[in-house]
Scaffold this motif. Structure first.
Motif, PDB file in Angstrom:
ATOM      1  N   VAL A  54       0.566  -1.067  -0.084  1.00 54.42           N
ATOM      2  CA  VAL A  54      -0.313  -0.047  -0.126  1.00 54.42           C
ATOM      3  C   VAL A  54       1.190   1.259   0.087  1.00 54.42           C
ATOM      4  CG1 VAL A  54      -0.052   0.060   2.625  1.00 54.42           C
ATOM      5  CG2 VAL A  54      -1.876   1.378   1.078  1.00 54.42           C
ATOM      6  N   VAL A  55       0.673   2.194  -0.688  1.00 56.84           N
ATOM      7  CA  VAL A  55       1.765   3.108  -0.970  1.00 56.84           C
ATOM      8  C   VAL A  55       0.140   4.969  -0.439  1.00 56.84           C
ATOM      9  CG1 VAL A  55       2.372   5.141  -2.624  1.00 56.84           C
ATOM     10  CG2 VAL A  55       2.848   2.899  -2.605  1.00 56.84           C
ATOM     11  N   GLU A  56       0.667   6.061   0.132  1.00 57.97           N
ATOM     12  CA  GLU A  56      -0.405   7.028  -0.155  1.00 57.97           C
ATOM     13  C   GLU A  56       0.662   7.858  -0.066  1.00 57.97           C
ATOM     14  OE1 GLU A  56      -2.195   9.706   3.614  1.00 57.97           O
ATOM     15  OE2 GLU A  56      -1.911   7.414   3.840  1.00 57.97           O
ATOM     16  N   ILE A  57      -0.484   8.408  -1.398  1.00 58.74           N
ATOM     17  CA  ILE A  57       1.158   9.413  -1.808  1.00 58.74           C
ATOM     18  C   ILE A  57       0.569  11.105  -1.039  1.00 58.74           C
ATOM     19  CG2 ILE A  57       0.938  11.468  -3.899  1.00 58.74           C
ATOM     20  CD1 ILE A  57       1.002   8.151  -4.774  1.00 58.74           C
ATOM     21  N   GLY A  58       2.374  11.400  -0.827  1.00 54.61           N
ATOM     22  CA  GLY A  58       2.714  11.992   0.443  1.00 54.61           C
ATOM     23  C   GLY A  58       2.480  11.638   1.222  1.00 54.61           C
ATOM     24  N   GLY A  59       1.997  10.215   1.869  1.00 54.95           N
ATOM     25  CA  GLY A  59       2.334   9.689   3.024  1.00 54.95           C
ATOM     26  C   GLY A  59       2.832   8.233   2.343  1.00 54.95           C
ATOM     27  N   PRO A  60       2.946   7.473   3.837  1.00 50.48           N
ATOM     28  CA  PRO A  60       3.842   6.427   4.015  1.00 50.48           C
ATOM     29  C   PRO A  60       4.098   4.636   2.705  1.00 50.48           C
ATOM     30  CG  PRO A  60       1.899   6.427   5.984  1.00 50.48           C
ATOM     31  CD  PRO A  60       1.963   7.440   5.496  1.00 50.48           C
ATOM     32  N   ARG A  61       4.193   4.608   2.462  1.00 48.77           N
ATOM     33  CA  ARG A  61       4.628   3.481   1.431  1.00 48.77           C
ATOM     34  C   ARG A  61       4.946   2.074   2.655  1.00 48.77           C
ATOM     35  NH1 ARG A  61       6.169   6.042  -3.249  1.00 48.77           N
ATOM     36  NH2 ARG A  61       6.505   4.600  -4.243  1.00 48.77           N
ATOM     37  N   LEU A  62       4.268   0.715   2.206  1.00 44.97           N
ATOM     38  CA  LEU A  62       4.486   0.122   3.236  1.00 44.97           C
ATOM     39  C   LEU A  62       4.654  -1.753   1.948  1.00 44.97           C
ATOM     40  CD1 LEU A  62       1.919   0.983   6.168  1.00 44.97           C
ATOM     41  CD2 LEU A  62       4.520   0.688   6.252  1.00 44.97           C
ATOM     42  N   THR A  63       5.551  -2.462   2.104  1.00 46.19           N
ATOM     43  CA  THR A  63       5.907  -3.426   1.803  1.00 46.19           C
ATOM     44  C   THR A  63       4.426  -3.994   2.648  1.00 46.19           C
ATOM     45  OG1 THR A  63       6.964  -4.776   3.351  1.00 46.19           O
ATOM     46  CG2 THR A  63       7.573  -3.612   1.430  1.00 46.19           C
ATOM     47  N   TYR A  64       4.278  -5.567   2.291  1.00 45.49           N
ATOM     48  CA  TYR A  64       3.386  -6.500   2.377  1.00 45.49           C
ATOM     49  C   TYR A  64       3.997  -7.224   3.860  1.00 45.49           C
ATOM     50  CZ  TYR A  64       0.053  -7.344  -1.309  1.00 45.49           C
ATOM     51  OH  TYR A  64      -0.514  -7.074  -2.736  1.00 45.49           O
ATOM     52  N   ARG A  65       4.870  -7.250   4.759  1.00 42.34           N
ATOM     53  CA  ARG A  65       5.179  -7.719   5.721  1.00 42.34           C
ATOM     54  C   ARG A  65       5.283  -6.815   6.209  1.00 42.34           C
ATOM     55  NH1 ARG A  65      10.161  -7.695   4.105  1.00 42.34           N
ATOM     56  NH2 ARG A  65      10.667 -10.793   3.563  1.00 42.34           N
ATOM     57  N   GLU A  66       5.778  -5.397   6.104  1.00 42.76           N
ATOM     58  CA  GLU A  66       4.992  -4.116   7.242  1.00 42.76           C
ATOM     59  C   GLU A  66       4.001  -4.088   7.349  1.00 42.76           C
ATOM     60  OE1 GLU A  66       9.193  -1.413   5.943  1.00 42.76           O
ATOM     61  OE2 GLU A  66       7.349  -1.577   4.762  1.00 42.76           O
ATOM     62  N   LEU A  67       2.753  -4.293   6.459  1.00 39.58           N
ATOM     63  CA  LEU A  67       1.827  -4.105   6.870  1.00 39.58           C
ATOM     64  C   LEU A  67       1.238  -4.934   7.634  1.00 39.58           C
ATOM     65  CD1 LEU A  67      -0.429  -1.987   6.078  1.00 39.58           C
ATOM     66  CD2 LEU A  67      -1.405  -3.634   3.643  1.00 39.58           C
ATOM     67  N   TRP A  68       1.768  -6.277   7.481  1.00 45.76           N
ATOM     68  CA  TRP A  68       1.246  -7.257   7.872  1.00 45.76           C
ATOM     69  C   TRP A  68       1.661  -7.161  10.031  1.00 45.76           C
ATOM     70  CZ3 TRP A  68      -2.524  -9.882   7.485  1.00 45.76           C
ATOM     71  CH2 TRP A  68      -3.342 -11.016   7.802  1.00 45.76           C
ATOM     72  N   TYR A  69       2.364  -6.778   9.900  1.00 47.48           N
ATOM     73  CA  TYR A  69       3.606  -6.463  11.019  1.00 47.48           C
ATOM     74  C   TYR A  69       3.155  -5.104  11.759  1.00 47.48           C
ATOM     75  CZ  TYR A  69       6.890  -5.816  15.101  1.00 47.48           C
ATOM     76  OH  TYR A  69       7.686  -5.918  16.310  1.00 47.48           O
ATOM     77  N   SER A  70       2.439  -4.119  11.465  1.00 45.07           N
ATOM     78  CA  SER A  70       2.012  -3.037  12.121  1.00 45.07           C
ATOM     79  C   SER A  70       0.405  -3.898  11.957  1.00 45.07           C
ATOM     80  CB  SER A  70       1.869  -2.106  11.017  1.00 45.07           C
ATOM     81  OG  SER A  70       1.353  -2.209  10.081  1.00 45.07           O
ATOM     82  N   ALA A  71       0.046  -3.909  11.407  1.00 43.20           N
ATOM     83  CA  ALA A  71      -1.549  -4.160  11.432  1.00 43.20           C
ATOM     84  C   ALA A  71      -1.602  -5.422  12.757  1.00 43.20           C
ATOM     85  CB  ALA A  71      -2.285  -4.935  10.471  1.00 43.20           C
ATOM     86  N   SER A  72      -0.922  -6.497  12.614  1.00 46.26           N
ATOM     87  CA  SER A  72      -0.803  -7.578  13.828  1.00 46.26           C
ATOM     88  C   SER A  72      -0.652  -6.691  15.162  1.00 46.26           C
ATOM     89  CB  SER A  72       0.069  -8.206  13.791  1.00 46.26           C
ATOM     90  OG  SER A  72       1.371  -8.127  14.105  1.00 46.26           O
ATOM     91  N   ARG A  73      -0.041  -5.492  15.493  1.00 44.83           N
ATOM     92  CA  ARG A  73       0.278  -4.802  16.263  1.00 44.83           C
ATOM     93  C   ARG A  73      -0.635  -4.193  16.887  1.00 44.83           C
ATOM     94  NH1 ARG A  73       5.032  -4.379  19.170  1.00 44.83           N
ATOM     95  NH2 ARG A  73       4.685  -2.793  19.959  1.00 44.83           N
ATOM     96  N   ILE A  74      -1.794  -3.613  15.867  1.00 48.76           N
ATOM     97  CA  ILE A  74      -2.969  -3.057  16.176  1.00 48.76           C
ATOM     98  C   ILE A  74      -3.493  -4.354  17.031  1.00 48.76           C
ATOM     99  CG2 ILE A  74      -4.779  -2.152  14.763  1.00 48.76           C
ATOM    100  CD1 ILE A  74      -2.851  -0.080  13.263  1.00 48.76           C
ATOM    101  N   ALA A  75      -3.542  -5.193  16.040  1.00 47.27           N
ATOM    102  CA  ALA A  75      -4.592  -6.285  16.833  1.00 47.27           C
ATOM    103  C   ALA A  75      -4.304  -7.169  18.128  1.00 47.27           C
ATOM    104  CB  ALA A  75      -4.499  -7.584  15.799  1.00 47.27           C
ATOM    105  N   GLY A  76      -3.444  -6.652  18.536  1.00 49.11           N
ATOM    106  CA  GLY A  76      -2.949  -6.331  19.731  1.00 49.11           C
ATOM    107  C   GLY A  76      -3.179  -5.872  21.470  1.00 49.11           C
ATOM    108  N   GLY A  77      -2.838  -4.988  20.700  1.00 47.52           N
ATOM    109  CA  GLY A  77      -3.367  -3.469  21.209  1.00 47.52           C
ATOM    110  C   GLY A  77      -5.092  -3.869  21.194  1.00 47.52           C
TER     111      GLY A  77
END
Length: 410
Positions: A54-77
């Motif tokens: 996922v890429v946000e124009i003017g914002g972050p760019r995440l690989t699949y690994r980075e997206l999955w890890y960040s989402a799993s931390r939100i799930a943990g939260g």
């Protein structure tokens, strides 16, 4: 006068490689689905870990690994806040990478995401959140969640205990002038069936699709029919919170597919005037019947052909109750008919006519299929009035010809 139900069992099954077979209940179903949406996404994360997800124009760019890890931390939260299997987590955030992280975080926590459009007035959004019995609100700005600017964060967590028949998403219909939003229950099977139907119908490639998604992510058309199918083939979802940046993004991000509503495309056309973007191979318009008709009348499709001369142009019609899909038309192939044509049923979707003239080829359009919701949330009366067995009453008056082409009628 008695009402007739006349089935038209035409569906473009050949548009999808996944096998479809008629089940004992008479519905066409895919035979090789993963047990849950999260499992499909987990497989693709491992297959395409280093690709941009996922890429946000003017914002972050995440690989699949980075997206999955960040989402799993939100799930943990969320888990640390007491959220778990079957709870409702409302997602009300502006379009962008954080929306995708929040949505996936809710999924991975085992909760049921509730899509709430960020543009809804506060009173209407609160009504949706209350109706959904949301246990937590992810709004990224602390409106109701009480955690300030940050999304929940905790030890990485993934709940993978869901099954095909279980509720996976609660998506609300758009409010009408005299109707309130209705919560539509979508199961894992509904979502996975819609994903593979779109992948097959639009022939999405696995070699690095870059899809500029301008459809609202809080609607089934954006989330279920564009975001998730792009992830299913290991593609990159490109998001533009500022639509004035679309012309530059088309070139800079090497976009090869664009998806929007006809009204969004119409708003973009002045900024695209004079451009010829040769690398875009697919343009997908999704909208309600009236919106697709208006786009045809104003000639937007012709202008889009000038901007994207090499692109195959599709129009997709559906409802929240059908997971946002149902009918598709190739605007080039149907050039002589598209002023009235909604398209052909595709994937596992089948259509029927309901009404006193159904046997003459005119009536209310009904849809059934593995993508069709089983019910409305907490509304048995409307469920009973809008569903006849597995058939969903769309409320649209149409005709269907012998080839299965559905046309709107006044």
């Amino acid at each position: 006068m008695s009402q007739l139900l006349v089935e038209y069992p035409h569906t473009r099954n050949g548009w999808c490689d996944n096998p479809l077979a008629r089940a004992a209940d008479g519905i066409l179903r895919y035979g090789n689905l993963t047990p849950a949406l999260t499992e499909l996404l987990d497989i693709q994360v491992h297959n395409f870990a280093g690709r941009e997800a996922v890429v946000e124009i003017g914002g972050p760019r995440l690989t699949y690994r980075e997206l999955w890890y960040s989402a799993s931390r939100i799930a943990g939260g969320l888990q640390e806040h007491g959220i778990g299997y079957g709870d409702r987590v409302a997602v009300r955030m502006p379009v962008g990478v954080r929306w995708v992280q929040a949505f996936l975080g809710a999924l991975l926590s085992g909760a049921v995401p509730v899509l709430v459009h960020d543009g809804l007035p506060d009173a209407l959004a609160d009504r949706v959140i209350h109706d959904a019995c949301a246990d937590f609100v992810l709004d990224g700005g602390g409106r109701a969640a009480g955690f300030g600017e940050a999304l929940p964060d905790g030890a990485a967590f993934i709940d993978d205990g869901a099954s095909l028949g279980e509720l996976a998403l609660l998506s609300y219909t758009s409010p009408g002038s005299d109707t309130a939003p209705r919560g539509v229950e979508l199961t894992n099977e509904n979502l996975l069936s819609a994903i593979w139907s779109v992948v097959g119908a639009l022939d999405l490639p696995t070699g690095g699709l870059r899809n500029l998604v301008l459809l609202p992510l809080a609607h089934a058309s954006g989330c279920v029919d564009q975001l998730l199918p792009t992830f299913a083939v290991g593609g990159t979802v490109v998001l533009t919170p500022d639509r004035s940046l679309v012309p530059q993004a088309l070139v800079a991000e090497r976009i090869d597919m664009v998806a929007a509503t006809p009204s969004i495309f119409a708003g973009l056309l002045p900024g695209l005037a004079g451009l010829r973007v040769e690398q875009v191979r697919q343009v997908c318009s999704a909208g309600h019947r009236a919106e697709l008709a208006a786009a045809t009348a104003c000639g937007s499709a012709d202008t889009l052909r000038e901007v994207f001369p090499a692109a195959r142009q599709w129009s997709v019609w559906g409802a929240t109750e059908t997971s946002g899909i149902g009918l598709a038309r190739d605007d080039t192939a149907l050039e002589d008919h598209h002023a009235a044509a909604l398209g052909f049923a595709f994937g596992g979707t089948e259509v029927a006519l309901w009404g006193p003239r159904a046997d003459a080829g005119h009536g209310e359009l009904l849809c059934r299929g593995p993508n069709v919701s089983p019910r409305y949330w907490n509304d048995p009366q409307t469920t009973e009035s809008r569903f006849t067995g597995p058939w969903f009453h769309t409320g649209n008056q149409v005709s269907i010809d012998d080839d299965g082409l559905v046309r709107r009628v006044s």
